[in-house]
Design a protein around this motif. Structure first.
Motif, PDB file in Angstrom:
ATOM      1  N   VAL A 168       0.820  -1.208   0.000  1.00 46.05           N
ATOM      2  CA  VAL A 168       0.000   0.000   0.000  1.00 46.05           C
ATOM      3  C   VAL A 168       0.856   1.261   0.000  1.00 46.05           C
ATOM      4  O   VAL A 168       0.583   2.220  -0.731  1.00 46.05           O
ATOM      5  N   GLU A 169       1.911   1.290   0.802  1.00 42.08           N
ATOM      6  CA  GLU A 169       2.728   2.504   0.890  1.00 42.08           C
ATOM      7  C   GLU A 169       3.431   2.799  -0.429  1.00 42.08           C
ATOM      8  O   GLU A 169       3.564   3.960  -0.825  1.00 42.08           O
ATOM      9  N   LYS A 185     -15.196   1.518  -8.094  1.00 39.16           N
ATOM     10  CA  LYS A 185     -15.940   1.214  -6.879  1.00 39.16           C
ATOM     11  C   LYS A 185     -16.185   2.500  -6.097  1.00 39.16           C
ATOM     12  O   LYS A 185     -15.463   3.476  -6.272  1.00 39.16           O
ATOM     13  N   PRO A 186     -17.220   2.523  -5.252  1.00 39.87           N
ATOM     14  CA  PRO A 186     -17.487   3.706  -4.444  1.00 39.87           C
ATOM     15  C   PRO A 186     -16.294   4.037  -3.556  1.00 39.87           C
ATOM     16  O   PRO A 186     -15.488   3.147  -3.245  1.00 39.87           O
ATOM     17  N   PRO A 187     -16.159   5.303  -3.162  1.00 36.57           N
ATOM     18  CA  PRO A 187     -17.084   6.415  -3.362  1.00 36.57           C
ATOM     19  C   PRO A 187     -17.012   7.003  -4.775  1.00 36.57           C
ATOM     20  O   PRO A 187     -16.169   6.603  -5.569  1.00 36.57           O
ATOM     21  N   ASP A 202      -8.730  -0.968   1.955  1.00 34.16           N
ATOM     22  CA  ASP A 202     -10.034  -1.628   2.024  1.00 34.16           C
ATOM     23  C   ASP A 202     -10.224  -2.670   0.920  1.00 34.16           C
ATOM     24  O   ASP A 202     -10.870  -3.704   1.136  1.00 34.16           O
ATOM     25  N   CYS A 203      -9.652  -2.409  -0.291  1.00 35.53           N
ATOM     26  CA  CYS A 203      -9.965  -3.297  -1.426  1.00 35.53           C
ATOM     27  C   CYS A 203      -8.943  -4.416  -1.638  1.00 35.53           C
ATOM     28  O   CYS A 203      -9.305  -5.498  -2.126  1.00 35.53           O
ATOM     29  N   LEU A 204      -7.673  -4.210  -1.271  1.00 34.17           N
ATOM     30  CA  LEU A 204      -6.655  -5.232  -1.556  1.00 34.17           C
ATOM     31  C   LEU A 204      -6.908  -6.579  -0.870  1.00 34.17           C
ATOM     32  O   LEU A 204      -6.568  -7.626  -1.438  1.00 34.17           O
ATOM     33  N   PRO A 205      -7.499  -6.623   0.336  1.00 37.06           N
ATOM     34  CA  PRO A 205      -7.771  -7.938   0.945  1.00 37.06           C
ATOM     35  C   PRO A 205      -8.698  -8.819   0.117  1.00 37.06           C
ATOM     36  O   PRO A 205      -8.711 -10.047   0.294  1.00 37.06           O
TER      37      PRO A 205
END
Length: 285
Positions: A168-169, A185-187, A202-205
């Motif tokens: 992520v970093e 994807k939202p938002p 939030d999405c990578l898992p």
């Protein structure tokens, strides 16, 4: 930093005119060249005919002497070269180490001298030749544009590698602080680096443990400090995974700040049917 990777094939100094590598070696080398281009580090490359088809000019007391072919005491000659743009000599060594060279081939790595590398008195000497300076300025502009395009390709490739390793970093490091992201994807829109970081966390898992990204049709328009890029991409891995079911469209606007390109705006999308408002998934764009 620009580096020349100089290929020195053993025995090429005595190769017959028109000598060529075999098709299998060419195929392996073309895949290597493709990886350089995909990573955005390749500026140019060429193979060279054997020295038996060339000549050498030597000088003695200012008098030129031409020798056809290669001199008998020459033990090493060039067979070709790559010009790459990377951040360090270590990175150039890493790329050279990936070359599918044979036991009889050596790659010499040499950094290109840039104008700014010369001391002030030499730069002042060059300024005494305004016509050449104007020519160099034109050449430098073209070189800068080529370099900037290579850096954008490298930025996109590095970010994709970071996505595939779920780092992520590293992903977020390529975004400007004021980035605005339009995602599939939202938002509806994501503003700022911290919000983008949270989006990826939030999405990578939901992605599989191992996957790759394929890119095609990458097109870049760039000047000194602003660039736009658009391309198609898809995720490749678990065949039945939802994320692997379609190609997507990407557009990015990048800005150069203190010699560092960052993503100012990114837009990821898929088309949708007007009649049903359903997204259109396709593996054949």
């Amino acid at each position: 930093m620009r580096f020349m990777l100089l290929m020195i094939p053993k025995g090429y100094e005595s190769a017959a005119p028109g000598a060529m590598p075999d098709a299998k070696a060419v195929e392996a080398m073309m895949k290597y060249n493709e990886s350089l281009a995909s990573a955005g580090v390749l500026l140019t490359l060429d193979g060279l005919h054997p020295p038996s088809m060339g000549a050498r000019v030597t000088f003695n007391g200012g008098n030129p002497k031409v020798t056809q072919g290669v001199l008998p005491d020459v033990k090493e000659v060039l067979g070709g070269y790559w010009m790459i743009q990377v951040d360090s000599k270590e990175e150039a060594i890493e790329w050279a180490s990936r070359c599918p060279a044979s036991d009889d081939e050596t790659i010499e790595i040499r950094q290109v001298q840039e104008f700014d590398d010369f001391p002030a008195e030499i730069q002042q000497t060059v300024d005494q030749f305004p016509e050449m300076s104007a020519s160099n300025t034109t050449t430098a502009t073209g070189s800068t544009q080529t370099t900037n395009e290579a850096q954008i390709r490298q930025l996109i490739a590095e970010q994709q590698r970071a996505i595939c390793t779920k780092d992520v970093e590293r992903i977020v490091s390529r975004y400007a602080n004021e980035v605005i992201l339009f995602d599939v994807k939202p938002p509806f829109q994501t503003k700022g680096k911290d919000a983008v970081r949270q989006l990826w966390q939030d999405c990578l898992p939901y992605f599989p443990d191992a996957f790759e990204m394929e890119t095609r049709d990458l097109t870049i328009t760039v000047n000194d400090n602003l660039a736009t890029a658009h391309w198609l991409f898809r995720f490749k891995g678990e065949q039945d995974h939802p994320a692997m079911q379609t190609w997507m469209r990407a557009t990015a606007v990048c800005q150069k700040e203190r010699d560092d390109w960052q993503i100012l705006h990114e837009h990821i999308s898929v088309p949708f049917h007007l009649e049903t408002s359903q997204a259109v998934f396709t593996l054949n764009p």
